[in-house]
Scaffold this motif. Structure first.
Motif, PDB file in Angstrom:
ATOM      1  N   ASP A 186       0.819  -1.203   0.000  1.00  0.00           N
ATOM      2  CA  ASP A 186       0.000   0.000   0.000  1.00  0.00           C
ATOM      3  C   ASP A 186       0.861   1.265   0.000  1.00  0.00           C
ATOM      4  OD1 ASP A 186       0.870  -0.672   2.570  1.00  0.00           O
ATOM      5  OD2 ASP A 186      -0.900   0.172   3.554  1.00  0.00           O
ATOM      6  N   LYS A 187       1.989   1.198   0.696  1.00  0.00           N
ATOM      7  CA  LYS A 187       2.903   2.342   0.686  1.00  0.00           C
ATOM      8  C   LYS A 187       3.525   2.525  -0.699  1.00  0.00           C
ATOM      9  CE  LYS A 187       2.248   3.133   5.055  1.00  0.00           C
ATOM     10  NZ  LYS A 187       1.365   4.265   5.461  1.00  0.00           N
ATOM     11  N   ASP A 190       0.841   4.180  -2.818  1.00  0.00           N
ATOM     12  CA  ASP A 190       0.696   5.575  -2.386  1.00  0.00           C
ATOM     13  C   ASP A 190       1.845   6.431  -2.924  1.00  0.00           C
ATOM     14  OD1 ASP A 190      -1.576   4.865  -1.011  1.00  0.00           O
ATOM     15  OD2 ASP A 190      -0.637   4.892   0.983  1.00  0.00           O
ATOM     16  N   GLU A 194       1.856   9.656  -5.388  1.00  0.00           N
ATOM     17  CA  GLU A 194       2.463  10.910  -4.912  1.00  0.00           C
ATOM     18  C   GLU A 194       3.417  11.483  -5.963  1.00  0.00           C
ATOM     19  OE1 GLU A 194       5.834  11.855  -1.618  1.00  0.00           O
ATOM     20  OE2 GLU A 194       4.052  10.812  -0.849  1.00  0.00           O
ATOM     21  N   TYR A 220      -7.596  -1.630  -4.179  1.00  0.00           N
ATOM     22  CA  TYR A 220      -6.969  -0.454  -3.561  1.00  0.00           C
ATOM     23  C   TYR A 220      -6.556   0.555  -4.633  1.00  0.00           C
ATOM     24  CZ  TYR A 220      -3.947   2.332  -0.513  1.00  0.00           C
ATOM     25  OH  TYR A 220      -3.372   3.361   0.200  1.00  0.00           O
ATOM     26  N   LYS A 224      -7.815   4.366  -4.803  1.00  0.00           N
ATOM     27  CA  LYS A 224      -6.823   5.435  -4.813  1.00  0.00           C
ATOM     28  C   LYS A 224      -6.979   6.307  -6.057  1.00  0.00           C
ATOM     29  CE  LYS A 224      -3.054   7.250  -2.925  1.00  0.00           C
ATOM     30  NZ  LYS A 224      -3.021   7.818  -1.560  1.00  0.00           N
ATOM     31  N   GLU A 228      -7.837  10.271  -5.746  1.00  0.00           N
ATOM     32  CA  GLU A 228      -6.864  11.263  -6.211  1.00  0.00           C
ATOM     33  C   GLU A 228      -7.296  11.967  -7.495  1.00  0.00           C
ATOM     34  OE1 GLU A 228      -4.466  12.182  -4.428  1.00  0.00           O
ATOM     35  OE2 GLU A 228      -4.281  10.551  -2.970  1.00  0.00           O
TER      36      GLU A 228
END
Length: 407
Positions: A186-187, A190, A194, A220, A224, A228
């Motif tokens: 998940d990181k 993300d 970003e 996910y 996301k 976003e």
């Protein structure tokens, strides 16, 4: 005019058309055009299509199958042997192999490419920088989008996160990711979003490349994407795990993907080769569910992925051959299915890659291919020669052939 195609077939069941090209653009499309041209090409009823789009390939690790073979045929060994080989790649080696692969693609009618170019602390930017240079060298012959791709993961390979930002500063067109080869996943996702938002670039994930549904992260990614505001700017390749889901679980995911406007690149040459290796009987096709995704409103594409390496030990650079492979493997040969296949290697991937001015319409870019077939519906299964390839209004490839019956 610069080029005039005389009497070509654009759609089945419609009259033949003349297509005029000037200044790199499609100037006119009429039943008959009374104009002069520097080059007149007699179509004689042959099919004219927009340039083929190779939406997922790895130029920097093509043509290495003979160096360290993947004897088990598994994804795990493919990753292992390729990781061993990458530090040995010199710039000259990558230039040679990537350029030969580019020329294979161009010869076979490809006018747009998205290539995943990888880097990590062990090999540095050698491959990435080389691919960026080739992108410039072949400008006007083929349009290349370069994905900044962290094959070995980002978080588990210290130093890669910094390299991701550096790759974007060096001019990468797309932010890549591979959640199934990093932790925590998940990181990883993300961070990819970003970076993409910082540089205002699209995203392309290697996604859920497994035979079974365990550990999937596509839901996910959908959430996301919507959160976003990245609808229509995210693509995923492989997504084979989705093929292991029952309909009641699959359908809600497809609906969420359609809402997020996520494009999918099915990679049948690789996925059929690597998938199902541990099945002892009733071996799975291990493909993403192409028909279900298509019918659910997901933008469905077909691409090559790799050519002659540990992941895919074959390939000719012809995405039409890959589409032909997908037809029986994905049950796409039915009367209603077959007409949907050609768009999966033309208009659909062009949409996924946000290619502007694509398609055979007045005012669009003159990127077209004349096929040696008279049926648009059968354009893939006929496996026709690409008689002429035109990129930016210039003939880049001309195929000459002669066949005689000796009976």
């Amino acid at each position: 005019m610069d080029i005039l195609f005389k009497q070509v077939r654009l759609k089945d069941g419609e009259e033949l058309k003349d297509v005029a090209i000037k200044g790199g653009k499609i100037e006119a499309i009429e039943k008959e055009l009374k104009v002069e041209a520097a080059r007149v090409i007699e179509g004689n009823g042959k099919v004219l299509i927009p340039g083929l789009v190779e939406s997922h390939i790895h130029l920097d690790k093509a043509l290495i199958a003979d160096r360290l073979p993947n004897k088990s045929g598994t994804l795990q060994e493919a990753l292992k042997v390729t990781a061993q080989l990458k530090p040995t790649f010199s710039k000259e080696d990558i230039v040679d192999r990537a350029e030969r692969t580019l020329q294979m693609l161009i010869k076979n009618g490809t006018t747009h490419i998205r290539t995943h170019s990888e880097f990590d602390p062990s090999q540095g930017f050698t491959g990435f920088e080389t691919v960026m240079e080739l992108k410039e060298k072949y400008k006007g012959i083929v349009d290349v989008q370069v994905v900044a791709f962290p094959q070995e993961g980002i978080l588990k390979a210290p130093g890669t996160e910094k390299m991701m930002y550096e790759a974007m500063d060096m001019g990468a067109d797309v932010v890549g990711g591979i959640p199934y080869n990093d932790t925590p996943w998940d990181k990883h996702i993300d961070l990819v979003f970003e970076i993409a938002k910082k540089y205002d670039k699209p995203i392309d994930f290697h996604q859920d490349f497994k035979d079974g549904p365990e550990g999937m992260t596509i839901e996910y990614v959908c959430e996301k994407t919507i959160k976003e505001g990245y609808q229509g700017r995210v693509s995923v390749g492989h997504l084979t795990a989705l093929g292991a889901l029952p309909k009641d679980r699959l359908q809600p995911i497809i609906e969420k993907m359609a809402e997020a406007q996520i494009s999918v690149m099915s990679l049948p040459a690789t996925d059929l080769h690597l998938g199902g290796r541990h099945d002892e009987y009733n071996v799975r096709r291990a493909l993403t569910p192409i028909r279900a995704l298509r019918d659910g409103g997901v933008n469905m594409c077909i691409a090559t992925n790799n050519i002659r390496n540990a992941f895919t030990p074959y390939g000719t650079g012809d995405v039409m051959l890959t589409a032909m492979l997908a037809i029986p493997a994905g049950h796409l040969g039915g009367a209603d299915d077959l007409p949907t296949v050609l768009p999966m290697i033309t208009t659909n991937p062009a949409k996924a890659m946000q290619v502007s001015g694509y398609g055979i319409e007045v005012g669009n870019n003159a990127d077209v291919v004349l096929l040696d077939t008279e049926s648009v519906t059968n354009a893939v299964i006929d496996m026709p020669a690409k008689l002429f390839v035109v990129k930016s209004g210039k003939v880049t490839v001309e195929t000459k052939k002669s066949t005689e019956f000796l009976f």
